[in-house]
Design an enzyme around this catalytic site. Structure first.
Site, PDB file in Angstrom:
ATOM      1  N   ASP A 208      43.123  30.131  42.411  1.00 13.02           N
ATOM      2  CA  ASP A 208      41.787  30.599  42.050  1.00 13.02           C
ATOM      3  C   ASP A 208      40.849  30.363  43.223  1.00 13.02           C
ATOM      4  O   ASP A 208      41.250  29.834  44.270  1.00 13.02           O
ATOM      5  CB  ASP A 208      41.282  29.897  40.779  1.00 13.02           C
ATOM      6  CG  ASP A 208      40.365  30.794  39.939  1.00 13.02           C
ATOM      7  OD1 ASP A 208      39.515  31.501  40.524  1.00 13.02           O
ATOM      8  OD2 ASP A 208      40.486  30.772  38.703  1.00 13.02           O
ATOM      9  N   GLY A 234      42.131  30.695  46.868  1.00 18.41           N
ATOM     10  CA  GLY A 234      42.165  32.036  47.427  1.00 18.41           C
ATOM     11  C   GLY A 234      41.383  33.000  46.564  1.00 18.41           C
ATOM     12  O   GLY A 234      40.892  32.645  45.486  1.00 18.41           O
ATOM     13  N   ASP A 235      41.259  34.222  47.049  1.00 21.02           N
ATOM     14  CA  ASP A 235      40.522  35.290  46.361  1.00 21.02           C
ATOM     15  C   ASP A 235      41.515  36.399  46.039  1.00 21.02           C
ATOM     16  O   ASP A 235      42.102  36.993  46.945  1.00 21.02           O
ATOM     17  CB  ASP A 235      39.410  35.801  47.278  1.00 21.02           C
ATOM     18  CG  ASP A 235      38.528  36.855  46.617  1.00 21.02           C
ATOM     19  OD1 ASP A 235      39.029  37.599  45.749  1.00 21.02           O
ATOM     20  OD2 ASP A 235      37.341  36.953  46.980  1.00 21.02           O
ATOM     21  N   HIS A 254      41.193  42.376  32.022  1.00 20.53           N
ATOM     22  CA  HIS A 254      40.152  43.037  31.227  1.00 20.53           C
ATOM     23  C   HIS A 254      38.757  42.950  31.851  1.00 20.53           C
ATOM     24  O   HIS A 254      37.845  43.647  31.418  1.00 20.53           O
ATOM     25  CB  HIS A 254      40.158  42.540  29.772  1.00 20.53           C
ATOM     26  CG  HIS A 254      39.521  41.203  29.542  1.00 20.53           C
ATOM     27  ND1 HIS A 254      39.034  40.829  28.304  1.00 20.53           N
ATOM     28  CD2 HIS A 254      39.296  40.143  30.359  1.00 20.53           C
ATOM     29  CE1 HIS A 254      38.551  39.604  28.373  1.00 20.53           C
ATOM     30  NE2 HIS A 254      38.697  39.168  29.605  1.00 20.53           N
TER      31      HIS A 254
END
Length: 345
Positions: A208, A234-235, A254
């Site tokens: 995350d 991380g992204d 979602h």
């Protein structure tokens, strides 16, 4: 003379749903005032509750007895002679001092979502999100991630609402052919933790954004899994996913529109070996769109909360997975309206 057929159509369902916000706001208010946390210590009289919560006498017993009638409180005696205590479910899930507390999501519903849903009609007519960002304000997620305390509270809320799903997945998925797992958007690390506890042979990673990592590490250390689950920052938009035999995403897809959904699924495909599994834990909507009312309502909540997000059906998941290159998909029901969609490379 013919006797008119007796009318059997009943308006009670219309009235129950149409006035459902009465009960919703009563429960959310009780959670927000920490009534159930206070009652977890011992049963209290109405007067004691009134004093502790600084309530007026006018509607005190209507408030408490409504919670009794809805099954959230128990009561001995009546009115001035009454003693109130928690029902079993509220005592387990709505006492802030228990690790099973799920009230964080209800606090967010009370403090943020409840007023924003008043703008649903605007959202349906414009297709635009209706939260803090509606009038050019900061996205709530920007605000949350900038404040460590708010982020910790948000992660606790998300963890609480997903706990049952993560436990069901860790117990119900066959990990025997796999050795490594990476949870993308892993938040507090809870999914990885439950998989590691149930399946000791699995090496798990939770992935995350950098501000989340220390909170995830705190949670894992508290569970005695600090050495068992790896925390990686991380992204998921800009970085490649860590390689693993199983890639999971809990309530991630979602939040995003179709283009971003496809990108995330393709990144998962690229990170997996042949035979690897991609798992999404979502409120997957039944293909006939008649049964999973919560999934459909959550999709409306994505209209309120996000620029392009929406919840997907089981066939939507199959289509996304097959387009990315996965060869087969299956569904495992989890807790309540949630399911695990599984795609095999």
């Amino acid at each position: 003379m013919e006797v008119a057929a007796q009318i059997t159509v009943d308006p009670s369902k219309i009235m129950q749903v149409g006035t459902g916000f009465f009960g919703t706001k009563t429960l959310l208010t009780a959670v927000n005032m920490e009534l159930f946390t206070i009652l977890a210590k011992r049963e209290l009289s109405g007067n004691e509750i009134q004093t502790k919560l600084s309530l007026h006498s006018r509607s005190l017993y209507d408030f408490l007895d409504a919670l009794v009638a809805m099954g959230f409180l128990k009561r001995k005696g009546i009115k001035e002679s009454a003693l109130y205590s928690n029902a079993e479910d509220t005592d387990l899930f709505l006492d802030k001092n228990k690790p099973s507390y799920i009230g964080g999501i209800l606090e967010m519903c009370n403090n943020r979502l409840y007023p924003f849903w008043n703008n649903l009609e605007d959202g349906l007519k414009t297709g635009l999100q209706q939260n803090e960002a509606k009038d050019g304000g900061q996205s709530p997620f920007e605000v949350i991630y900038a404040d460590p305390d708010k982020l910790r509270e948000f992660i606790r809320a998300m963890t609480g609402v997903q706990m049952g799903n993560f436990i069901a997945f860790a117990n119900g998925f066959d990990f025997s052919n796999y050795k490594t797992l990476c949870d993308i958007g892993g938040s507090g690390g809870t999914l990885s933790a439950h998989v590691a506890m149930k399946n000791p042979h699995m090496q798990c990673t939770t992935f995350d954004l950098p501000p989340v990592s220390p909170i995830a590490q705190e949670n894992l250390d508290a569970m005695g899994l600090g050495d068992k689950v790896k925390v990686v920052s991380g992204d998921f938009f800009t970085d490649n996913f860590p390689k693993a035999d199983v890639i999971t995403m809990g309530q991630i897809l979602h939040d995003w529109g179709t283009k971003d959904k496809k990108m995330l699924v393709k990144k998962a495909y690229n990170a997996l070996p042949k035979g690897g599994a991609f798992v999404v834990i979502e409120n997957l909507i039944d293909d006939d769109r008649r049964k999973n009312a919560f999934g459909l309502l959550m999709s409306l909540n994505m209209l309120i909360e996000t620029p392009e997000g929406y919840d997907i059906s089981t066939s939507d998941f199959d289509g996304l997975a097959k387009e990315a290159g996965f060869v087969k998909t299956s569904i495992i029901p989890l807790a309540g309206p949630s399911s695990a969609g599984i795609a095999i490379k």
